[in-house]
Design an enzyme around this catalytic site. Structure first.
Site, mmCIF file in Angstrom:
data_model
loop_
_atom_site.group_PDB
_atom_site.id
_atom_site.type_symbol
_atom_site.label_atom_id
_atom_site.label_comp_id
_atom_site.label_asym_id
_atom_site.label_seq_id
_atom_site.Cartn_x
_atom_site.Cartn_y
_atom_site.Cartn_z
ATOM 1 N N SER B 149 0.894 -1.142 -0.068
ATOM 2 C CA SER B 149 0.100 0.043 0.126
ATOM 3 C C SER B 149 0.931 1.189 -0.080
ATOM 4 O O SER B 149 1.808 1.413 -0.881
ATOM 5 C CB SER B 149 -0.977 -0.240 1.059
ATOM 6 O OG SER B 149 -1.931 1.080 1.133
ATOM 7 N N ARG B 219 -11.968 6.295 10.066
ATOM 8 C CA ARG B 219 -11.629 4.935 10.076
ATOM 9 C C ARG B 219 -12.740 3.908 9.578
ATOM 10 O O ARG B 219 -12.522 3.271 9.015
ATOM 11 C CB ARG B 219 -11.692 4.713 11.752
ATOM 12 C CG ARG B 219 -10.995 3.182 11.756
ATOM 13 C CD ARG B 219 -9.559 2.981 10.888
ATOM 14 N NE ARG B 219 -8.994 1.791 11.739
ATOM 15 C CZ ARG B 219 -8.086 1.255 10.655
ATOM 16 N NH1 ARG B 219 -7.502 2.102 10.057
ATOM 17 N NH2 ARG B 219 -7.156 0.345 11.395
ATOM 18 N N ASP B 316 -8.725 -6.271 -4.725
ATOM 19 C CA ASP B 316 -8.393 -4.845 -4.179
ATOM 20 C C ASP B 316 -8.863 -3.579 -5.000
ATOM 21 O O ASP B 316 -8.343 -3.438 -5.996
ATOM 22 C CB ASP B 316 -6.987 -4.741 -4.201
ATOM 23 C CG ASP B 316 -6.426 -3.751 -3.548
ATOM 24 O OD1 ASP B 316 -7.128 -2.519 -3.184
ATOM 25 O OD2 ASP B 316 -5.250 -3.512 -2.925
ATOM 26 N N HIS B 349 -8.383 -4.941 -0.297
ATOM 27 C CA HIS B 349 -6.909 -4.274 -0.215
ATOM 28 C C HIS B 349 -6.420 -5.006 1.034
ATOM 29 O O HIS B 349 -5.072 -5.319 1.133
ATOM 30 C CB HIS B 349 -7.300 -2.844 -0.183
ATOM 31 C CG HIS B 349 -5.824 -2.142 0.179
ATOM 32 N ND1 HIS B 349 -4.766 -2.277 -0.836
ATOM 33 C CD2 HIS B 349 -5.308 -1.221 1.419
ATOM 34 C CE1 HIS B 349 -3.730 -1.376 -0.385
ATOM 35 N NE2 HIS B 349 -4.000 -0.836 0.827
ATOM 36 N N ASP B 350 -6.990 -5.385 2.152
ATOM 37 C CA ASP B 350 -6.527 -6.059 3.246
ATOM 38 C C ASP B 350 -5.780 -7.334 3.049
ATOM 39 O O ASP B 350 -4.909 -7.779 3.910
ATOM 40 C CB ASP B 350 -7.758 -6.492 4.277
ATOM 41 C CG ASP B 350 -7.769 -5.303 5.213
ATOM 42 O OD1 ASP B 350 -7.081 -4.359 5.202
ATOM 43 O OD2 ASP B 350 -8.913 -5.526 6.089
#
EC number: 2.3.1.46
Lengths: 375, 375
Positions: B149, B219, B316, B349-350
């Protein structure tokens, strides 16, 4: 030049029982009609609106510049939904902030502004209220019910709640329910509003303030999800707002996309009601006709007898084509009459409001055939 | 059982000129190292961190349960990045809130807390600061620089700023710059923080408050974009939090996904610094090595001489495979040595932080070959 539209209001003294168990009484619905209802009242088309739209679907208001209805490109004399042949009705939903009874109005029991005490309304409740409006207008059966996004959910729900009152349902850029990601975006927007200190638990009217910070954030999130990644890159890309030099600031506007989003957020916070935003996003979250059938959409749609047109847009990631195809499949499983168009358009969810020749042609052709059935 | 990690701090009295024209002096960098630097200092691997991570990359802290580093599954003795053979360095970036000098520390000129006066730092600035740390550690050339990232952006930038100091660059789930949509999500998060009345223009420390409302929203938005639509549906779907009956409330939690997001937001707001969030998202926005080359990434990457491994994940949507392929293409245009793996993983993305056998195998094999070069 568009035609002149005239908003109307209908008062309903009687009680409307709601899905939650609560009820509303003594409420008003704001609506508009375009075209002429024919002698046997068979040419009526009801248009259901999405999140921040209203009964002002087409036409302009006399003496007001830039007052075109939100679907004015689609509906009017000679347009795809041709008001020379069809009688079109736009109605503002309960809980909205554009004329129908909503959180900023007085509770008839207490004489106080509803605020957060306005009951939660669902897609099904809206459809029931719309049905009563049609009763008053002398319309037993709709030639068609039409809506995009949340409006499409209402159109779908009409075919389940009042199957005998709908000949055609046109469901555009919609879904049989929201995904977890959709609910998540709604929840973030709601949290931004509810945690704004000016929200006062939903009773901000009493305090003479508006939770504008929260509304701005909610609208910015919305705008991101209405557009496709591609169209954002094309419209804004990484363009700076001023000149070619970076300012190196965390709080000032640096990129055009920031400027656009802040502008949209500011504008929205000036006119939209915070409690309405909560109510309408919740109605989206709750809609799920398969829920009462163990998640089986085919069983849920067995009641529908209307003919259907479904339309989706390839770059719509909020209500993706996959979701429309679920509805198509469930209808076909029930051997219903379904047309489906998947439009290759770059604009994301917003595409349903924009001029796209293929989309317009599909709509024109379908509504032409509806009008021909009347002759 | 993981090994024990020990955080260290290095003081830098000298001035660090920043890309913005501002500078920092008298700053500290928090870092950790794992494994042993070999005699010719040729086995060092620098790990760059992403948005909310730190120098604590692997291992656990003595006596602290659940204190595993954020990439502990990837790095350690016998793990894909094997610290029995490689000397791994994790460093916390300037402006962060986990030990290196940041907005909550004292400005050496004024003796006041920096707050909003902490200068904007860029990926390039971080790399310069990391290079000085390596100087102090006696490392002239890295066996590899590695990041996911935003960390991948730093790894890429290393190959451009210090081409002669990098033998391999491993860039995971990254991009050559942010899209308009990425910037848009960052901007909404920043607006939520900056418009929180407890932000006080970034000088909230003086007021003894924290803009927790804004941090929570930031968040929550982040979490939505880290996950894929599919994995959200699989993990949460439309599950209600309690029982089977709807509560019909706009403010209470109804769906599990809401509960999850609120929990993540609450937790984050307890430990993360609001000014750091602004700084780090801005560093993301600004990174764009092609900018100085008229947008031509091939020309921008001509300076890089390292060998590359790029990895992306199919689901992602924040840093999509398409963006990694842009980097791969630009490197190949320059006839550089590039390996590329596109991992079919459901987690969005995680995924770059999670255990996926194919991903782990690619990493293990690549770092094995790096270690073999040393022998």
């Amino acid at each position: 030049m568009s035609f002149i539209a005239t908003p109307q209001t209908m008062h309903f003294p009687e009680v409307l029982p709601l899905q939650s168990g609560a009820s509303l009484r003594d409420y008003h619905l704001a609506f508009e009609t375009y075209g002429t209802l024919n002698a046997d009242a068979s040419n009526a088309v009801l248009v259901c609106h999405a999140l921040n739209a209203s009964h002002h679907v087409a036409g302009v208001y006399a003496g007001q510049d830039k007052s075109e209805g939100w679907w004015d490109n689609m509906i009017g004399p000679g347009k795809p939904v041709d008001t020379n042949r069809l009688f079109v009705i736009g109605v503002n939903n309960l809980g909205s902030c554009f004329g129908s009874t909503g959180p900023m109005h007085l509770h008839p029991d207490t004489g106080e502004v509803y605020g957060a005490d306005f009951p939660v309304v669902t897609v099904e409740d809206w459809v029931n209220a719309q049905a009563r409006l049609l009763d008053r207008l002398g319309i037993t059966q709709l030639a068609a019910v039409l809506g995009g996004s949340l409006g499409g959910m209402q159109a779908l729900s009409w075919t389940l709640q009042y199957p005998e009152r709908v000949r055609h349902a046109v469901v555009v850029a919609s879904a049989p329910n929201l995904t977890a990601e959709n609910i998540a975006f709604n929840e973030v927007a709601r949290r931004a509003i509810v945690t704004d200190p000016d929200f006062h638990g939903g009773h901000f009217y009493r305090h003479g303030v508006v939770p504008k910070r929260g509304l701005r954030i909610a609208r910015m999130i919305g705008h991101i999800t209405y557009l496709s990644d591609d169209v954002m890159n094309e419209k804004f890309g990484r363009q700076l707002r001023e000149g070619l030099d970076l300012k190196y600031s965390t709080q000032d506007i640096e990129f055009q996309i920031e400027s656009y989003l802040r502008y949209q957020g500011d504008k929205f916070s000036e006119y939209f009601d915070a409690n309405t935003y909560l109510l309408i996003t919740r109605a989206l979250d709750y809609f799920d006709p398969a829920r009462g059938h163990g998640g089986d959409l085919t069983r849920a749609l067995a009641r529908a007898t209307a003919k259907f047109l479904l339309i989706s847009f390839t770059t719509d990631w909020r209500f993706s084509p996959r979701r429309s195809r679920e509805i198509v499949k469930a209808l076909l499983d029930n051997r219903r009459h379904v047309s489906y168009a998947e439009i290759d358009a770059p604009h994301g969810h917003d595409a349903f409001l924009l001029d796209d020749a293929r989309y317009m042609n599909v709509m024109r052709s379908y509504f032409n055939s509806i009008a021909k059935e009347l002759a």
